[in-house]
Design an enzyme around this catalytic site. Structure first.
Site, mmCIF file in Angstrom:
data_model
loop_
_atom_site.group_PDB
_atom_site.id
_atom_site.type_symbol
_atom_site.label_atom_id
_atom_site.label_comp_id
_atom_site.label_asym_id
_atom_site.label_seq_id
_atom_site.Cartn_x
_atom_site.Cartn_y
_atom_site.Cartn_z
ATOM 1 N N ARG A 1 9.927 -14.772 -31.392
ATOM 2 C CA ARG A 1 8.869 -13.856 -30.961
ATOM 3 C C ARG A 1 9.111 -13.332 -29.543
ATOM 4 N NH1 ARG A 1 5.453 -14.683 -35.375
ATOM 5 N NH2 ARG A 1 3.305 -14.238 -34.855
ATOM 6 N N LYS B 160 6.921 -7.898 -43.461
ATOM 7 C CA LYS B 160 7.962 -8.940 -43.469
ATOM 8 C C LYS B 160 7.724 -9.957 -44.593
ATOM 9 C CE LYS B 160 7.145 -10.635 -39.340
ATOM 10 N NZ LYS B 160 5.936 -9.983 -38.874
ATOM 11 N N ARG C 14 -7.079 -13.970 -43.660
ATOM 12 C CA ARG C 14 -6.673 -14.929 -42.633
ATOM 13 C C ARG C 14 -7.620 -14.858 -41.452
ATOM 14 N NH1 ARG C 14 -0.328 -14.327 -41.453
ATOM 15 N NH2 ARG C 14 -1.159 -14.403 -39.350
ATOM 16 N N ARG D 295 -3.042 -9.574 -31.226
ATOM 17 C CA ARG D 295 -1.736 -9.934 -31.802
ATOM 18 C C ARG D 295 -0.752 -8.769 -31.675
ATOM 19 N NH1 ARG D 295 -3.213 -11.161 -37.533
ATOM 20 N NH2 ARG D 295 -1.062 -11.743 -37.902
ATOM 21 N N ARG E 211 -5.690 -6.960 -45.639
ATOM 22 C CA ARG E 211 -4.770 -7.940 -46.220
ATOM 23 C C ARG E 211 -5.542 -9.152 -46.744
ATOM 24 N NH1 ARG E 211 0.389 -10.137 -42.903
ATOM 25 N NH2 ARG E 211 -1.133 -11.063 -41.492
HETATM 26 P P1 AMP Z 1 2.209 -15.083 -38.074
HETATM 27 O O1 AMP Z 1 1.820 -15.746 -39.344
HETATM 28 O O2 AMP Z 1 3.716 -14.973 -37.921
HETATM 29 O O3 AMP Z 1 1.508 -13.768 -37.838
HETATM 30 O O4 AMP Z 1 1.748 -16.069 -36.887
HETATM 31 C C1 AMP Z 1 0.400 -16.414 -36.700
HETATM 32 C C2 AMP Z 1 0.229 -17.063 -35.337
HETATM 33 O O5 AMP Z 1 1.019 -18.264 -35.264
HETATM 34 C C3 AMP Z 1 0.669 -16.236 -34.155
HETATM 35 O O6 AMP Z 1 -0.340 -15.320 -33.726
HETATM 36 C C4 AMP Z 1 0.938 -17.317 -33.114
HETATM 37 O O7 AMP Z 1 -0.265 -17.846 -32.580
HETATM 38 C C5 AMP Z 1 1.584 -18.424 -33.958
HETATM 39 N N1 AMP Z 1 3.041 -18.272 -34.070
HETATM 40 C C6 AMP Z 1 3.774 -18.004 -35.204
HETATM 41 N N2 AMP Z 1 5.071 -17.957 -34.934
HETATM 42 C C7 AMP Z 1 5.209 -18.190 -33.603
HETATM 43 C C8 AMP Z 1 6.324 -18.247 -32.710
HETATM 44 N N3 AMP Z 1 7.572 -18.033 -33.120
HETATM 45 N N4 AMP Z 1 6.069 -18.534 -31.407
HETATM 46 C C9 AMP Z 1 4.825 -18.757 -30.969
HETATM 47 N N5 AMP Z 1 3.725 -18.687 -31.733
HETATM 48 C C10 AMP Z 1 3.909 -18.406 -33.054
#
Ligand code: AMP
Length: 211
Positions: free
Chosen positions: A88, A15, A159, A170, A125
């Site tokens: 999500r 994405k 990360r 995740r 990554r």
């Molecule tokens: P990402 O960068 O999208 O993989 O998000 C990293 C982390 O941020 C996730 O594992 C969640 O802990 C938190 N997070 C990101 N977006 C959301 C969302 N829409 N709702 C809840 N937690 C989120």
């Protein structure tokens, strides 16, 4: 105003890479709730302190908090957005319609990919700490080892939540919550599915055709 895009896909499904292309080549604006949350942690805000421990485990932070952060960082009237990492779960998809989009057109794009490929993609990554460009140590190495092609920065980091045990959680969290979200957009004829295992160019042209 053209349709906004809502990117739905497991961590590592590509994405972020596609969003970066659409931003630079088509002028869309990406809003990633994960980036916004990491930004709060980096700034050392109270909100950042609140969410850090949850993010470190790979679980989701509260719906309410995320939508407030999202709303504070977008302007739907002047920009065409890619929503990346939001919604999500079903509740967030409903909130996005009711409280954010309020009738404004948006198409959901699902990045469909075999889960087994994701662990390898994610553990390899690396992200540039300075400009957030994304690399992969196997499939998309920087031209010079350790140096960002885009900005020349030398902080290509993994990360904190791209470590194998956190990744597994995740992916599990994603699997548990995604189906109702996909059904929600399918029922309202707003779902496009892309094969996230095909080439970056193929995916890009498929998404571009929606715009
Ligand atoms: P990402 O960068 O999208 O993989 O998000 C990293 C982390 O941020 C996730 O594992 C969640 O802990 C938190 N997070 C990101 N977006 C959301 C969302 N829409 N709702 C809840 N937690 C989120």
């Amino acid at each position: 105003m053209k349709s906004h895009l809502i990117f739905i896909g497991a961590p590592g499904s590509g994405k972020g890479t596609q969003a970066a292309r659409l931003v630079s080549l088509k002028g869309l604006k990406q809003v990633s709730t994960g980036d916004l949350l990491r930004g709060e942690i980096a700034k050392g805000t109270k909100l950042g302190e609140e969410v850090k421990s949850v993010m470190d485990t790979g679980n989701l932070v509260s719906d309410d908090l995320v939508v407030r952060l999202l709303q504070a960082n977008i302007n739907l009237e002047s920009e065409q957005y890619i929503f990346d990492g939001y919604p999500r779960n079903l509740a967030q998809a409903q909130t996005l319609d009711k409280e954010v989009l309020k009738g404004v057109k948006a198409t959901a794009v699902f990045f469909d990919i075999d889960q087994k490929k994701l662990i390898e993609r994610l553990t390899n990554r690396r992200t540039c700490k300075d400009c957030t460009s994304i690399y992969n140590l196997i499939s998309k190495k920087p031209k010079i080892e350790g140096v960002c092609d885009k900005c020349g920065g030398t902080n290509l980091v993994q990360r904190a939540d791209d470590k194998e045990d956190v990744i597994k959680n995740r992916l599990e969290v994603f699997q548990k919550t995604v189906d109702p979200v996909l059904d929600y957009y399918k029922q309202s004829n707003r779902l496009v599915i892309v094969n996230a295992d095909s080439s970056e160019d193929e995916i890009f042209s498929k998404i571009s055709s929606i715009l």
